[in-house]
Design a protein around this motif. Structure first.
Motif, short mmCIF file in Angstrom:
data_model
loop_
_atom_site.label_atom_id
_atom_site.label_comp_id
_atom_site.label_asym_id
_atom_site.label_seq_id
_atom_site.Cartn_x
_atom_site.Cartn_y
_atom_site.Cartn_z
N UNK A 375 0.84 -1.17 0.04
CA UNK A 375 -0.05 -0.06 -0.03
C UNK A 375 0.78 1.26 -0.09
N UNK A 376 2.23 1.22 0.25
CA UNK A 376 3.06 2.56 0.27
C UNK A 376 3.04 2.91 1.78
N UNK A 377 4.04 3.70 2.09
CA UNK A 377 4.33 3.97 3.35
C UNK A 377 3.14 4.63 3.98
N UNK A 378 2.63 5.92 3.60
CA UNK A 378 1.67 6.59 4.15
C UNK A 378 0.31 5.97 4.33
N UNK A 379 -0.25 5.13 3.56
CA UNK A 379 -1.29 4.34 3.74
C UNK A 379 -1.00 3.16 4.90
N UNK A 380 0.12 2.51 4.63
CA UNK A 380 0.57 1.36 5.66
C UNK A 380 0.42 2.07 7.19
N UNK A 381 0.89 3.19 7.38
CA UNK A 381 0.66 3.67 8.72
C UNK A 381 -0.71 3.71 9.27
N UNK A 382 -1.37 4.39 8.23
CA UNK A 382 -2.93 4.47 8.77
C UNK A 382 -3.74 3.10 9.03
#
Length: 542
Positions: A375-382
């Motif tokens: 999902x990519x880093x920003x979405x992964x964090x959410x």
């Protein structure tokens, strides 16, 4: 290195293990019988078998054999036969490869057969019975109609049930410029079967003006395609979509690093380009006459894992399927029929279990790496904030939950909202985490299958033994499904009311026990607002 081809067959084949299971139980009232009832169809009489409370007519051809010059042609009518045709056993299954066992292709190109299961006697309600036409799963490259035994739907639900074979893999979804694109022979076969049902339903005591199409997995994707296909107009009157909505998509690297995004619907130009490459590899690279060259090849030459799996995606951008189905739903361009659709609670556990040995998720660090890769880093964090490892028994369960919600549950609810703006729509979630595992697939430590992909099927078809509470749930599900086929409104005796779905509204959770059937706020439980915002390629039109 793991065998990626074998793992992909496990992951995408969508309920193929059903094919290996024997008939284990029969519903009340069913018994072997010696009577051979005869019904006159529009192509000639067929002789079936009586089983007490129901009759079967199997192996009825609904289109001419797509062999020789008819390979990669749209289905043509069956010539009328002389005498009474035996319909006491299923016809040949379409060419396919074993999924779990070694060996070459099985089945035949002469495979366009269907099976009819009808209750004995007249309808208790009077008049003609509803017809339910089942499209099997199998990733569009395996499976057959006769794997599914619908006696419960016929005997307890009072429906006439038709199960259908259709061409698979390279035989069903091939494309090439000499074909004018990718005509979608698999879906054309299904339409031919629906036309046969319309012409012959009344001969089996059923109403040709009350036809419900239903299917699971690839069969559900088929139903989605028919909902949005101009070519399918008028062929059915209700639709049931089980674990395969118009928006079903699996993110890249979800199961293995080498696997890309799974998208069941692709632009026709992609299929045509793949067809040209395949023809060249098969020695049919020439200015003209490519299809003539390909039609001279033996079926075993064509039925390779690469070709059967490579041509297992449905093409859009043609007259039969003008646009991507999920976009058509969003725009309201679909047939105005009542729809019932849903998923299981733990869809992706079945697929993930087959890849954990090759690509384990041992701890929170590995889980986070999976999230970032897909999902990519920003979405992964959410996503990690919404699905922390600490909230799940193991990191593997956490990852399977993420994939289930992102790939199946929230896309299905999104489609439900689009449908509900125009037609009566009913949503469900099958939630029995003790459902019988009838797949025969290997188990994975730390990842119980729960209510996995396809685990609702034994509650509708005769596939596996059920406990007492599960049989009660099966009775209610049979009632819901068949009453929906009969009236367009799902209902069952002594079962909770099933409310219509509204955008952001509740769905019916199906599980055994006194309070097992109840409405739930699935969008909230499965974090669909997050997926709408963070993964718009799947869950919104963004």
């Amino acid at each position: 290195m793991p065998d990626l081809g074998k793992i992909r067959r496990w992951c995408v084949a969508l309920l193929l293990p059903v094919v290996m299971l024997p008939l284990t139980t029969l519903p009340a009232g069913a018994a072997p019988g010696g009577e051979r009832p005869v019904v006159e169809t529009d192509r000639g009489p067929v002789r079936g078998r009586s089983h007490g409370a129901y009759r079967t007519f199997e192996g009825i051809p609904f289109a001419a054999p797509p062999t020789g010059a008819l390979r990669w042609r749209l289905p043509e009518p069956v010539p009328r036969w002389k005498g009474v045709r035996d319909a006491g056993a299923p016809g040949s299954r379409c060419v396919q490869l074993p999924v779990l066992a070694p060996g070459g292709p099985v089945g035949s190109e002469d495979c366009l057969f269907l099976n009819v299961t009808a209750p004995t006697g007249s309808s208790a309600r009077g008049g003609l019975r509803p017809v339910m036409v089942w499209f099997h799963g199998g990733g569009f490259f395996s499976g057959a109609g006769d794997h599914y035994k619908p006696e419960r739907l016929a005997v307890e639900g009072g429906a006439v049930v038709v199960t259908v074979n259709y061409r698979l893999g390279v035989f069903g979804l091939f494309g090439h410029q000499e074909l004018g694109g990718a005509p979608g022979f698999a879906l054309a076969d299904q339409r031919a079967a629906l036309r046969w049902v319309g012409a012959n339903a009344e001969r089996f005591g059923a109403d040709p003006h009350n036809i419900t199409v239903f299917g699971e997995s690839a069969g559900a994707l088929s139903v989605c395609a028919h909902l949005t296909s101009p070519a399918s107009a008028g062929l059915f009157h209700k639709a049931v979509v089980q674990s395969g909505s118009c928006s079903t998509t699996t993110p890249p690297h979800a199961l293995l690093p080498g696997l890309g995004t799974y998208e069941p619907f692709v632009p026709e130009r992609r299929t045509v380009a793949d067809g040209a490459l395949a023809a060249a590899r098969l020695g049919c690279d020439r200015p003209t006459g490519v299809m003539d060259c390909l039609r001279r090849l033996d079926a075993r030459t064509l039925a390779t894992p690469e070709l059967m799996q490579g041509f297992s995606l449905v093409s859009y951008g043609n007259s039969a399927l003008p646009e991507e189905p999920r976009r058509a739903l969003e725009a309201g361009r679909f047939h105005r029929v009542p729809v019932m659709q849903g998923t299981t609670q733990d869809e992706m556990r079945l697929f993930l279990a087959q890849t954990l040995a090759a690509h384990p998720i041992g701890d929170a660090r590995a889980y986070r790496a999976r999230l970032e890769l897909s999902f990519g880093v920003p979405t992964a964090r959410a996503v990690e904030a919404a699905y922390p490892v600490s909230a799940h028994p193991t990191p593997a369960v956490a990852w399977a939950t993420v994939l289930t919600d992102a790939s199946f549950l929230c896309p299905t609810l999104r489609d439900g909202g689009a449908l509900a703006r125009h037609v009566p729509t009913y949503g469900y979630r099958f939630s029995d985490r003790d459902a019988p595992d009838f797949t025969g697939l290997p188990q994975a430590p730390g990842l119980p299958l729960g209510a996995a992909h396809g685990f609702e099927l034994p509650y509708l078809f005769t596939l596996a033994p059920l406990t007492g509470p599960q049989r009660e749930l099966a009775d209610r599900m049979t009632g819901y499904w068949t009453e929906f086929a009969r009236t367009g409104v799902p209902g069952a005796p002594q079962a909770p009311h099933w409310p219509r779905y509204r955008p952001a509204g509740p769905v019916l959770s199906l599980a055994p026990g006194a309070d097992g059937i109840r409405t739930v706020d699935a969008r909230t439980e499965h974090h669909c607002a997050l997926w709408d915002a963070r993964w718009p390629g799947v869950t919104s039109s963004g």
